[in-house]
Design an enzyme around this catalytic site. Structure first.
Site, PDB file in Angstrom:
ATOM      1  N   ASN A 249       0.813  -1.227   0.000  1.00 58.78           N
ATOM      2  CA  ASN A 249       0.000   0.000   0.000  1.00 58.78           C
ATOM      3  C   ASN A 249       0.844   1.274   0.000  1.00 58.78           C
ATOM      4  OD1 ASN A 249       0.773   0.504   2.682  1.00 58.78           O
ATOM      5  ND2 ASN A 249      -1.040  -0.501   3.519  1.00 58.78           N
TER       6      ASN A 249
ATOM      7  N   GLU B 217      19.351 -17.641  12.467  1.00 56.11           N
ATOM      8  CA  GLU B 217      18.822 -17.939  13.794  1.00 56.11           C
ATOM      9  C   GLU B 217      17.396 -17.448  14.010  1.00 56.11           C
ATOM     10  OE1 GLU B 217      23.172 -18.293  13.895  1.00 56.11           O
ATOM     11  OE2 GLU B 217      21.884 -16.611  13.300  1.00 56.11           O
TER      12      GLU B 217
ATOM     13  N   HIS C 205      28.270 -24.032  23.704  1.00 56.69           N
ATOM     14  CA  HIS C 205      29.463 -23.186  23.688  1.00 56.69           C
ATOM     15  C   HIS C 205      29.275 -21.954  24.577  1.00 56.69           C
ATOM     16  CE1 HIS C 205      30.273 -25.905  20.477  1.00 56.69           C
ATOM     17  NE2 HIS C 205      31.472 -25.405  20.261  1.00 56.69           N
TER      18      HIS C 205
ATOM     19  N   ASP D 183      38.445 -19.736  21.014  1.00 54.76           N
ATOM     20  CA  ASP D 183      37.653 -19.086  19.970  1.00 54.76           C
ATOM     21  C   ASP D 183      37.418 -17.603  20.227  1.00 54.76           C
ATOM     22  OD1 ASP D 183      37.430 -21.205  18.289  1.00 54.76           O
ATOM     23  OD2 ASP D 183      35.446 -21.822  18.953  1.00 54.76           O
TER      24      ASP D 183
END
Length: 616
Positions: free
Chosen positions: A178, A357, A406, A414
């Site tokens: 619209n 995700e 983790h 990491d």
């Protein structure tokens, strides 16, 4: 099939009733409802198959109003279908009414999921369509009515990719283009090709129409139903406020009732009470409700070293064998989360969502709405991307299990981008949520099984590294409980830990015992709900609680423990060890030491508390 003139009359009624509902409430979004009235009238007048007396009928089509602010249109359609009375329609947005400002399934059995946070309807619809095509194997269609403004959301394109990849030809997205958003024109206004190109690139069949041409709309719906191997998107050019000259295609009127509703109603031909005969669904049977066997959880020897993420994967695979209604989803990290164990044993009930995700959680919500028990997993850090979907899942009352692996600095080298350090706070704040953090394999397995029978949003936090098995296979872990691992009448303080820090706390307790300092150790595996009784008893006996968590100090275990003392009774001495610095790359042991949550740090903090005389 209802005639074109009859459908046009239904559309006028939907516009009128949208105006009336918003006028009665003194608020709402009538102009956003009016633009899609023709689209809705044709849908319910000949293409949507639904039994309003049996909303759980397995053959019912599913409908999601993704542009949830256009709820007056939805409620007007329910009235046209005979599901609502005119009197109830005019209770819109009033206290105690079922007709909330944005629809939720709490009181209305025909609402699939809560909407209103834009960009979520299509992702959830993908989950429902996956259920119909891959699990239920029932030929119902999933219809999602979107607004053009929400197509700016990245979650829409996560959904588009997923639907195209899965060839969900039972899914139709209707986009009400619209042109006008809340504060002015949308990014692409009426340039339908801008949307068409992106959907086509994701594998969708694209239909462009005049969204106020009844015949054009009907042909588009027929085309969607006959398209095989592809989902269909219908891009409908419309006018916001269609049918009333004073508001049609006018800026600055979003989210406002019409200034002169009576004149607008007369312009549309007045109040009417047309009834639509919605088509009945095809006969169908749902086959997935049977629980197929006895649950045999994996067993380990006490002292074995097993990562809780591994125990999660093993337990989930076992649960899938025992229960045919359990499904699993993962965000392309199944080899790390260990969801791959389920995928190998039950590939027909496993869904790979890739690095998306928001779509991961949305698909879980859609599957749960169809009666499945979903477990969705990824790294704990990455679930924070989908927080709004989790929040809306709670509003929907969706029963979903989310698993974040983790977690914490204990993952090691990491570095911080991969470390879930805020997840406990995120999930504890969700309405009606359950938050669990196991420390060993048997505890993990039991909690995975317990989660299947809970309500609302359930979150399980797992760890990367191997940890010792400290519980036997027959141990029970009720949600809302805890385990006292060490206790004596001589305890000087209580250490409260969960997950990886349980093992650090036990090691610290051994060290302190050698120095003549007795401490109590509590494994707080249920972070929400928290075991108030055990914590209060420990506070009374020892006078001081020392919490240790591989998480930021805000919102995690320390705050959960504090919640046990919010009833007005005296609050004990509470000292918190948590991750207060920004970690870098280092070994797990080095990370725990640098954060001050390893065994030596716990022992040092306990000694300091004793030496300062703050504990008896």
């Amino acid at each position: 099939m209802t005639s074109i003139s009859e459908l046009a009359d239904v559309a006028r009624q939907l516009r009128v009733d949208s105006i009336r509902a918003a006028a009665a409430a003194g608020s709402g979004h009538p102009t956003s409802s009016m633009s899609a009235a023709d689209l809705m009238a044709v849908l319910i007048g000949g293409h949507f198959r639904y039994d309003f007396e049996r909303p759980a009928h397995p053959g019912n089509d599913r409908f999601i109003l993704s542009k949830g602010h256009a709820s007056p249109l939805l409620y007007a359609a329910y009235k046209a279908a005979g599901a609502l009375t005119d009197e109830e329609l005019l209770t819109f947005r009033k206290e105690g009414s079922r007709l909330e400002g944005h629809p939720t399934p709490r009181a209305l059995p025909w609402v699939e999921v809560a909407t209103g946070s834009l960009g979520q309807g299509l992702p959830v619809g993908v989950g429902m369509a996956l259920s119909g095509k891959r699990l239920d194997r029932i030929p119902y269609r999933v219809w999602v009515l979107c607004g053009d403004s929400e197509l700016a959301e990245g979650s829409v394109w996560e959904a588009a990719e997923h639907a195209g990849y899965e060839h969900l030809d039972n899914l139709t997205a209707i986009v009400d283009v619209n042109r006008l958003g809340q504060r002015g024109p949308t990014r692409h206004e009426w340039r339908l090709a801008a949307y068409a190109d992106r959907f086509a690139a994701s594998g969708w069949h694209v239909v462009e129409i005049d969204g106020h041409d009844i015949d054009d709309i009907g042909r588009a719906y027929d085309e969607a139903a006959s398209t095989a191997g592809q989902p269909t998107v219908i891009l409908a050019r419309t006018l916001k406020g269609k049918g009333v000259a004073a508001v049609e295609d006018r800026e600055g009127l979003h989210g406002k009732p019409l200034r002169d509703p009576e004149a607008a109603i007369q312009e549309l031909g007045g109040v009417r009470d047309v009834r639509v005969e919605v088509r009945e669904p095809a006969a169908a049977r749902a086959m997935h409700a049977v629980r197929s066997g006895h649950l045999e959880l994996p067993r380990h020897e006490v002292g074995d070293a097993v990562a809780t993420r591994t125990a999660y994967g093993q337990a989930l695979a076992a649960l899938g064998t025992a229960r045919g209604d359990v499904v699993a989803l993962d965000g392309e990290v199944g080899d790390s989360t260990r969801a791959e164990y389920f995928a190998k044993e039950h590939p027909d009930r496993f869904f790979e969502c890739y690095i998306a995700e928001q779509q991961l959680v949305a698909a879980a919500v859609g599957l749960a709405a169809r009666g499945w028990v979903p477990y969705a997993s990824t790294f704990a850090a990455f679930l924070t991307r989908a927080h709004d979907f989790v929040r809306m899942a709670a509003i929907s009352g969706a029963g979903i299990n989310l698993v974040g692996s983790h977690a914490g600095v204990a993952i090691g080298q990491d570095g911080p981008s991969q470390m879930g350090l805020e997840d406990l706070a995120v999930f504890r704040a969700v309405h009606g949520s359950t938050v669990l953090y196991p420390c060993d394999a048997h505890q993990t397995g039991r909690l995975v099984a317990e989660m299947a029978g809970l309500e609302g949003v359930r979150y399980l936090r797992t760890s990367r590294g191997d940890t010792p098995v400290i519980y036997g296979p027959g141990e029970e872990f009720p949600v809302g409980g805890s385990k006292v691992l060490r206790a004596s009448d001589a305890d000087r303080l209580t250490v409260v830990a969960a997950g990886v820090t349980v093992h650090e706390a036990l090691a610290a307790a051994e060290t302190l015992d050698g120095a003549g300092i007795q401490v109590r150790v509590i494994d707080l595996y249920s972070v929400k709900p928290v075991d108030r009784t055990t914590l209060r008893e420990a506070a009374e006996r020892t006078g001081c609680l020392l919490t240790v968590e591989d998480h930021r100090p805000e919102g995690g275990i320390g705050d959960a423990v504090l919640d046990a003392f919010t009833d007005g009774r005296p609050v004990p001495r509470l000292v918190r060890l948590a991750v207060r610095r920004m970690p870098g790359s280092a070994s797990p042991a080095e990370q725990l030491r640098a954060a001050g949550i390893d065994a030596d740090s716990i022992a040092a903090a306990a000694r300091l508390l004793v030496e300062q005389g703050v504990v008896r």
